[in-house]
Design a protein around this motif. Structure first.
Motif, PDB file in Angstrom:
ATOM      1  N   ILE A  72       5.732   6.447 -10.344  1.00  0.00           N
ATOM      2  CA  ILE A  72       5.349   5.405 -11.289  1.00  0.00           C
ATOM      3  C   ILE A  72       5.656   4.074 -10.612  1.00  0.00           C
ATOM      4  N   VAL A  73       4.680   3.182 -10.620  1.00  0.00           N
ATOM      5  CA  VAL A  73       4.857   1.842 -10.083  1.00  0.00           C
ATOM      6  C   VAL A  73       4.874   0.892 -11.274  1.00  0.00           C
ATOM      7  N   GLN A  74       5.964   0.146 -11.408  1.00  0.00           N
ATOM      8  CA  GLN A  74       6.053  -0.851 -12.471  1.00  0.00           C
ATOM      9  C   GLN A  74       5.854  -2.218 -11.837  1.00  0.00           C
ATOM     10  N   ILE A  75       4.839  -2.929 -12.312  1.00  0.00           N
ATOM     11  CA  ILE A  75       4.543  -4.283 -11.826  1.00  0.00           C
ATOM     12  C   ILE A  75       4.597  -5.183 -13.049  1.00  0.00           C
ATOM     13  N   GLY A  76       5.609  -6.029 -13.105  1.00  0.00           N
ATOM     14  CA  GLY A  76       5.816  -6.820 -14.321  1.00  0.00           C
ATOM     15  C   GLY A  76       6.102  -5.867 -15.472  1.00  0.00           C
ATOM     16  N   GLN A  77       5.324  -5.958 -16.552  1.00  0.00           N
ATOM     17  CA  GLN A  77       5.500  -5.090 -17.720  1.00  0.00           C
ATOM     18  C   GLN A  77       4.566  -3.893 -17.715  1.00  0.00           C
ATOM     19  N   ARG A  78       3.665  -3.807 -16.724  1.00  0.00           N
ATOM     20  CA  ARG A  78       2.692  -2.712 -16.669  1.00  0.00           C
ATOM     21  C   ARG A  78       3.187  -1.592 -15.758  1.00  0.00           C
ATOM     22  N   THR A  79       2.802  -0.360 -16.088  1.00  0.00           N
ATOM     23  CA  THR A  79       3.164   0.777 -15.248  1.00  0.00           C
ATOM     24  C   THR A  79       1.909   1.546 -14.857  1.00  0.00           C
ATOM     25  N   TYR A  80       1.944   2.133 -13.675  1.00  0.00           N
ATOM     26  CA  TYR A  80       0.829   2.898 -13.131  1.00  0.00           C
ATOM     27  C   TYR A  80       1.409   4.168 -12.514  1.00  0.00           C
ATOM     28  N   GLU A  81       0.694   5.275 -12.654  1.00  0.00           N
ATOM     29  CA  GLU A  81       1.157   6.522 -12.066  1.00  0.00           C
ATOM     30  C   GLU A  81       0.190   6.970 -10.985  1.00  0.00           C
ATOM     31  N   ALA A  82       0.736   7.369  -9.844  1.00  0.00           N
ATOM     32  CA  ALA A  82      -0.060   7.916  -8.741  1.00  0.00           C
ATOM     33  C   ALA A  82       0.509   9.275  -8.387  1.00  0.00           C
ATOM     34  N   LYS A  83      -0.385  10.251  -8.262  1.00  0.00           N
ATOM     35  CA  LYS A  83       0.025  11.624  -7.953  1.00  0.00           C
ATOM     36  C   LYS A  83      -0.307  11.958  -6.508  1.00  0.00           C
ATOM     37  N   GLU A  84       0.152  13.127  -6.087  1.00  0.00           N
ATOM     38  CA  GLU A  84      -0.088  13.614  -4.732  1.00  0.00           C
ATOM     39  C   GLU A  84      -1.552  13.424  -4.340  1.00  0.00           C
ATOM     40  N   GLY A  85      -1.763  12.830  -3.168  1.00  0.00           N
ATOM     41  CA  GLY A  85      -3.116  12.594  -2.666  1.00  0.00           C
ATOM     42  C   GLY A  85      -3.740  11.303  -3.170  1.00  0.00           C
ATOM     43  N   GLU A  86      -3.040  10.562  -4.005  1.00  0.00           N
ATOM     44  CA  GLU A  86      -3.574   9.297  -4.526  1.00  0.00           C
ATOM     45  C   GLU A  86      -2.909   8.118  -3.823  1.00  0.00           C
ATOM     46  N   PHE A 100       0.868  -1.173   0.000  1.00  0.00           N
ATOM     47  CA  PHE A 100       0.000   0.000   0.000  1.00  0.00           C
ATOM     48  C   PHE A 100       0.906   1.223   0.000  1.00  0.00           C
ATOM     49  N   GLY A 101       0.507   2.248  -0.714  1.00  0.00           N
ATOM     50  CA  GLY A 101       1.270   3.493  -0.697  1.00  0.00           C
ATOM     51  C   GLY A 101       0.347   4.690  -0.807  1.00  0.00           C
ATOM     52  N   TYR A 102       0.726   5.784  -0.176  1.00  0.00           N
ATOM     53  CA  TYR A 102      -0.001   7.043  -0.264  1.00  0.00           C
ATOM     54  C   TYR A 102       1.006   8.133  -0.627  1.00  0.00           C
ATOM     55  N   VAL A 103       0.751   8.819  -1.741  1.00  0.00           N
ATOM     56  CA  VAL A 103       1.675   9.845  -2.223  1.00  0.00           C
ATOM     57  C   VAL A 103       1.413  11.147  -1.480  1.00  0.00           C
ATOM     58  N   LEU A 104       2.380  11.551  -0.670  1.00  0.00           N
ATOM     59  CA  LEU A 104       2.275  12.783   0.107  1.00  0.00           C
ATOM     60  C   LEU A 104       2.613  14.009  -0.735  1.00  0.00           C
ATOM     61  N   LYS A 105       3.577  13.838  -1.645  1.00  0.00           N
ATOM     62  CA  LYS A 105       4.055  14.959  -2.449  1.00  0.00           C
ATOM     63  C   LYS A 105       4.636  14.406  -3.740  1.00  0.00           C
ATOM     64  N   GLY A 106       4.379  15.049  -4.873  1.00  0.00           N
ATOM     65  CA  GLY A 106       4.952  14.643  -6.148  1.00  0.00           C
ATOM     66  C   GLY A 106       4.123  13.590  -6.851  1.00  0.00           C
ATOM     67  N   ALA A 107       4.798  12.678  -7.543  1.00  0.00           N
ATOM     68  CA  ALA A 107       4.129  11.604  -8.289  1.00  0.00           C
ATOM     69  C   ALA A 107       5.095  10.434  -8.420  1.00  0.00           C
TER      70      ALA A 107
END
Length: 180
Positions: A135-149, A126-133
């Protein structure tokens, strides 16, 4: 001292039911229930048998400090690690978390920083982005989470985190213990 309550707490920590404890000590579930409610007192032989099954030494059982758990962790309790080459800084928020089921950290990724790659496991993250953004790479897929996500994933594949922000990214990450 509430002996019954301590026996019950030890039993629950071991993940045993009253019936399972009774089977392992040749006692009835009803008798275990009476002990835990302090309605009955065990003989020394029975008491030592219960402690043996629960993995507790008599001196530990009667030590008052063993019943007190640490609840509040202050900044001076934190442990730090910095990898300047990869551009990340970790702050372990609970210093003995590697002995627990969850490992909470504060992760700071410098500009273009990346966190180390992790092998597949049965843990959850689990992660919560406090500041910035990030990218989480899981296998070959990537996901982006920004501040507050929030991010949440099962670590069944190789995974890694990168800073996706033109500056410092900071997040709280909690991973569960892997049972591989």
């Amino acid at each position: 001292m509430e002996i019954g309550k301590k026996i019950k707490n030890l039993r629950l920590k071991k993940g045993l039911t009253q019936e399972e404890l009774g089977e392992r000590t040749d006692l009835s579930k009803g008798y275990i229930s009476q002990l835990e409610r302090d309605l009955s007192s065990p003989s020394l032989e029975t008491f030592f048998s219960i402690l043996e099954v629960l993995g507790c030494q008599p001196n530990e059982f009667f030590d008052q400090d063993t019943t007190v758990q640490k609840v509040v962790y202050k900044k001076e309790d934190y442990t730090n690690y910095c990898d300047e080459e990869k551009g990340y800084h970790i702050e372990w928020l609970v210093h003995e978390s590697n002995e627990k089921e969850m490992e909470p950290i504060r992760l700071i990724l410098e500009k273009k920083g990346e966190f180390k790659e992790f092998e597949p496991s049965l843990s959850e993250t689990f992660g919560y982005v406090l500041k910035g953004a990030v990218i989480v790479q899981i296998g070959q897929r990537t996901y982006e989470a920004k501040e507050g996500e929030t991010i949440y994933f099962q670590a069944a594949e190789e995974h890694k985190m990168f800073n996706a922000y033109d500056g410092v990214t900071e997040l709280i990450v909690v991973a569960t213990e892997s049972y591989l």
